[in-house]
Motif scaffolding. Sequence first.
Motif, PDB file in Angstrom:
ATOM      1  N   ARG A  64     -13.502  -5.910   4.140  1.00 28.83           N
ATOM      2  CA  ARG A  64     -14.170  -6.884   3.262  1.00 28.83           C
ATOM      3  C   ARG A  64     -15.347  -6.262   2.527  1.00 28.83           C
ATOM      4  O   ARG A  64     -15.531  -6.472   1.321  1.00 28.83           O
ATOM      5  CB  ARG A  64     -14.634  -8.079   4.094  1.00 28.83           C
ATOM      6  N   ARG A  65     -16.146  -5.485   3.250  1.00 30.17           N
ATOM      7  CA  ARG A  65     -17.329  -4.875   2.623  1.00 30.17           C
ATOM      8  C   ARG A  65     -16.925  -3.792   1.614  1.00 30.17           C
ATOM      9  O   ARG A  65     -17.568  -3.633   0.580  1.00 30.17           O
ATOM     10  CB  ARG A  65     -18.249  -4.315   3.696  1.00 30.17           C
ATOM     11  N   ALA A  66     -15.854  -3.081   1.921  1.00 29.91           N
ATOM     12  CA  ALA A  66     -15.360  -2.089   0.967  1.00 29.91           C
ATOM     13  C   ALA A  66     -14.857  -2.770  -0.295  1.00 29.91           C
ATOM     14  O   ALA A  66     -15.134  -2.326  -1.423  1.00 29.91           O
ATOM     15  CB  ALA A  66     -14.244  -1.260   1.610  1.00 29.91           C
ATOM     16  N   ARG A  67     -14.145  -3.861  -0.119  1.00 23.92           N
ATOM     17  CA  ARG A  67     -13.613  -4.601  -1.267  1.00 23.92           C
ATOM     18  C   ARG A  67     -14.743  -5.128  -2.146  1.00 23.92           C
ATOM     19  O   ARG A  67     -14.631  -5.136  -3.380  1.00 23.92           O
ATOM     20  CB  ARG A  67     -12.725  -5.744  -0.767  1.00 23.92           C
ATOM     21  N   GLU A  68     -15.859  -5.532  -1.558  1.00 26.17           N
ATOM     22  CA  GLU A  68     -16.998  -6.038  -2.333  1.00 26.17           C
ATOM     23  C   GLU A  68     -17.610  -4.968  -3.235  1.00 26.17           C
ATOM     24  O   GLU A  68     -18.210  -5.285  -4.263  1.00 26.17           O
ATOM     25  CB  GLU A  68     -18.079  -6.564  -1.384  1.00 26.17           C
ATOM     26  N   LYS A  69     -17.474  -3.709  -2.847  1.00 26.95           N
ATOM     27  CA  LYS A  69     -18.107  -2.619  -3.581  1.00 26.95           C
ATOM     28  C   LYS A  69     -17.194  -1.997  -4.630  1.00 26.95           C
ATOM     29  O   LYS A  69     -17.616  -1.074  -5.344  1.00 26.95           O
ATOM     30  CB  LYS A  69     -18.544  -1.523  -2.605  1.00 26.95           C
ATOM     31  N   MET A  70     -15.946  -2.479  -4.735  1.00 21.97           N
ATOM     32  CA  MET A  70     -14.980  -1.821  -5.597  1.00 21.97           C
ATOM     33  C   MET A  70     -14.374  -2.798  -6.593  1.00 21.97           C
ATOM     34  O   MET A  70     -14.372  -4.020  -6.367  1.00 21.97           O
ATOM     35  CB  MET A  70     -13.871  -1.201  -4.743  1.00 21.97           C
ATOM     36  N   PRO A  71     -13.855  -2.301  -7.722  1.00 23.84           N
ATOM     37  CA  PRO A  71     -13.158  -3.176  -8.662  1.00 23.84           C
ATOM     38  C   PRO A  71     -11.994  -3.888  -7.978  1.00 23.84           C
ATOM     39  O   PRO A  71     -11.376  -3.351  -7.055  1.00 23.84           O
ATOM     40  CB  PRO A  71     -12.654  -2.200  -9.734  1.00 23.84           C
ATOM     41  N   ALA A  72     -11.698  -5.078  -8.429  1.00 28.47           N
ATOM     42  CA  ALA A  72     -10.687  -5.909  -7.773  1.00 28.47           C
ATOM     43  C   ALA A  72      -9.315  -5.251  -7.741  1.00 28.47           C
ATOM     44  O   ALA A  72      -8.517  -5.504  -6.831  1.00 28.47           O
ATOM     45  CB  ALA A  72     -10.606  -7.271  -8.464  1.00 28.47           C
ATOM     46  N   HIS A  73      -9.015  -4.403  -8.740  1.00 28.85           N
ATOM     47  CA  HIS A  73      -7.668  -3.826  -8.808  1.00 28.85           C
ATOM     48  C   HIS A  73      -7.507  -2.603  -7.910  1.00 28.85           C
ATOM     49  O   HIS A  73      -6.395  -2.089  -7.753  1.00 28.85           O
ATOM     50  CB  HIS A  73      -7.345  -3.418 -10.246  1.00 28.85           C
ATOM     51  N   THR A  74      -8.593  -2.117  -7.289  1.00 27.45           N
ATOM     52  CA  THR A  74      -8.510  -0.908  -6.468  1.00 27.45           C
ATOM     53  C   THR A  74      -7.577  -1.135  -5.283  1.00 27.45           C
ATOM     54  O   THR A  74      -7.792  -2.048  -4.486  1.00 27.45           O
ATOM     55  CB  THR A  74      -9.890  -0.501  -5.946  1.00 27.45           C
ATOM     56  N   PRO A  75      -6.544  -0.316  -5.119  1.00 28.26           N
ATOM     57  CA  PRO A  75      -5.628  -0.509  -3.990  1.00 28.26           C
ATOM     58  C   PRO A  75      -6.248  -0.067  -2.669  1.00 28.26           C
ATOM     59  O   PRO A  75      -6.920   0.963  -2.595  1.00 28.26           O
ATOM     60  CB  PRO A  75      -4.415   0.368  -4.358  1.00 28.26           C
ATOM     61  N   ILE A  76      -6.032  -0.881  -1.639  1.00 29.65           N
ATOM     62  CA  ILE A  76      -6.475  -0.552  -0.282  1.00 29.65           C
ATOM     63  C   ILE A  76      -5.288  -0.731   0.654  1.00 29.65           C
ATOM     64  O   ILE A  76      -4.681  -1.805   0.698  1.00 29.65           O
ATOM     65  CB  ILE A  76      -7.635  -1.458   0.182  1.00 29.65           C
ATOM     66  N   MET A  77      -4.968   0.312   1.382  1.00 27.38           N
ATOM     67  CA  MET A  77      -3.880   0.238   2.362  1.00 27.38           C
ATOM     68  C   MET A  77      -4.448   0.469   3.751  1.00 27.38           C
ATOM     69  O   MET A  77      -5.263   1.374   3.938  1.00 27.38           O
ATOM     70  CB  MET A  77      -2.807   1.288   2.063  1.00 27.38           C
ATOM     71  N   PHE A  78      -4.053  -0.369   4.712  1.00 28.87           N
ATOM     72  CA  PHE A  78      -4.516  -0.142   6.067  1.00 28.87           C
ATOM     73  C   PHE A  78      -3.356   0.300   6.953  1.00 28.87           C
ATOM     74  O   PHE A  78      -2.192   0.012   6.681  1.00 28.87           O
ATOM     75  CB  PHE A  78      -5.227  -1.376   6.641  1.00 28.87           C
ATOM     76  N   ARG A 112       4.510   5.240  -0.967  1.00 30.36           N
ATOM     77  CA  ARG A 112       3.722   3.997  -1.038  1.00 30.36           C
ATOM     78  C   ARG A 112       2.429   4.195  -1.831  1.00 30.36           C
ATOM     79  O   ARG A 112       2.044   3.350  -2.639  1.00 30.36           O
ATOM     80  CB  ARG A 112       3.397   3.497   0.370  1.00 30.36           C
ATOM     81  N   VAL A 113       1.767   5.316  -1.589  1.00 29.38           N
ATOM     82  CA  VAL A 113       0.525   5.598  -2.319  1.00 29.38           C
ATOM     83  C   VAL A 113       0.798   5.704  -3.812  1.00 29.38           C
ATOM     84  O   VAL A 113       0.085   5.107  -4.642  1.00 29.38           O
ATOM     85  CB  VAL A 113      -0.127   6.894  -1.795  1.00 29.38           C
ATOM     86  N   ALA A 115       3.254   4.433  -5.546  1.00 29.76           N
ATOM     87  CA  ALA A 115       3.631   3.125  -6.089  1.00 29.76           C
ATOM     88  C   ALA A 115       2.407   2.235  -6.290  1.00 29.76           C
ATOM     89  O   ALA A 115       2.273   1.543  -7.312  1.00 29.76           O
ATOM     90  CB  ALA A 115       4.637   2.435  -5.162  1.00 29.76           C
ATOM     91  N   MET A 116       1.475   2.249  -5.336  1.00 34.05           N
ATOM     92  CA  MET A 116       0.272   1.428  -5.446  1.00 34.05           C
ATOM     93  C   MET A 116      -0.612   1.912  -6.588  1.00 34.05           C
ATOM     94  O   MET A 116      -1.198   1.102  -7.323  1.00 34.05           O
ATOM     95  CB  MET A 116      -0.489   1.445  -4.123  1.00 34.05           C
ATOM     96  N   LEU A 117      -0.718   3.214  -6.759  1.00 33.50           N
ATOM     97  CA  LEU A 117      -1.538   3.748  -7.850  1.00 33.50           C
ATOM     98  C   LEU A 117      -0.925   3.429  -9.206  1.00 33.50           C
ATOM     99  O   LEU A 117      -1.647   3.135 -10.165  1.00 33.50           O
ATOM    100  CB  LEU A 117      -1.705   5.262  -7.682  1.00 33.50           C
ATOM    101  N   ARG A 118       0.398   3.477  -9.301  1.00 35.91           N
ATOM    102  CA  ARG A 118       1.052   3.135 -10.580  1.00 35.91           C
ATOM    103  C   ARG A 118       0.779   1.683 -10.955  1.00 35.91           C
ATOM    104  O   ARG A 118       0.535   1.372 -12.116  1.00 35.91           O
ATOM    105  CB  ARG A 118       2.557   3.384 -10.484  1.00 35.91           C
ATOM    106  N   ARG A 119       0.826   0.792  -9.958  1.00 35.13           N
ATOM    107  CA  ARG A 119       0.572  -0.633 -10.240  1.00 35.13           C
ATOM    108  C   ARG A 119      -0.889  -0.862 -10.606  1.00 35.13           C
ATOM    109  O   ARG A 119      -1.200  -1.677 -11.478  1.00 35.13           O
ATOM    110  CB  ARG A 119       0.951  -1.481  -9.019  1.00 35.13           C
ATOM    111  N   ALA A 120      -1.786  -0.155  -9.946  1.00 32.96           N
ATOM    112  CA  ALA A 120      -3.215  -0.396 -10.155  1.00 32.96           C
ATOM    113  C   ALA A 120      -3.736   0.223 -11.446  1.00 32.96           C
ATOM    114  O   ALA A 120      -4.684  -0.290 -12.043  1.00 32.96           O
ATOM    115  CB  ALA A 120      -4.012   0.138  -8.966  1.00 32.96           C
ATOM    116  N   TYR A 121      -3.108   1.331 -11.875  1.00 31.90           N
ATOM    117  CA  TYR A 121      -3.606   2.055 -13.053  1.00 31.90           C
ATOM    118  C   TYR A 121      -2.463   2.307 -14.037  1.00 31.90           C
ATOM    119  O   TYR A 121      -2.063   3.454 -14.257  1.00 31.90           O
ATOM    120  CB  TYR A 121      -4.243   3.385 -12.628  1.00 31.90           C
TER     121      TYR A 121
END
Length: 233
Positions: A64-78, A112-113, A115-121
């Motif tokens: 949550r805290r990482a998401r607050e510091k980054m643009p909404a479109h930034t992909p995060i995978m856990f 997966r990485v 694919a996520m980067l293509r969608r985000a950028y």
Amino acid sequence: MRIAVLDHDRSQADLICQVLTAAGHSCQSYDSGKELLAHLRKDSADMLILDWLVSDMNAVEVLRRAREKMPAHTPIMFMTTSSGEDDIVAGVAAGASDYMIKPLRRGELLARVQAMLRRAYPSQNGAEQLQFGPYVFETRPGRLLMEGEVIDVTHKEFYLALLFFRNIGRPLSRAYIHEAVWIRETAVPSRTMDTHVSRVRNKLQLKPENGFRLVPVYSYGYRLEKLGTPGTQ
């Protein structure tokens, strides 16, 4: 792309960064949630990969805290060791874009990485060109040229050749090649890989006069070597 990796297991973080760096990304690993969040206060990342078992903080809080510091479109995978629905739902609810279940498979991780980067950028998804001597790889159409002439290669031959050129001088094990090129295909006979390598060697004319040599590494795999300037000793 700049990718930040949070994993308390140093060997796991090193493996992830090895795979991503070989694919052309810049990768930085962190051991703790506090360390990662401190980095994000000073600098940015194009993508985050977070271990669900964070040693010093609750993983949901880190997410949550990482998401607050980054643009909404930034992909995060856990990443999680559990396929239980609770962890997956909690991660997605906290802002994760996707997840992977450990143990990680190199090929699946990279797929997966990417694919996520293509969608985000999407604006950066043009026909990327990578040149190595006389060879030019156009990654999006999957086209390969040698001195301006198109080489007729299959999809797997293209990515096998690109894997070698992105790792010039580095011995690649059969297991690594399998994970990177065949990805989800679990039963790939050894001779199938050898046949593809032979075709790449012949189609690209990987011989000393062209400045490169593709050689087997006994009981391990293969290595692409860059030689001196063609025509010189």
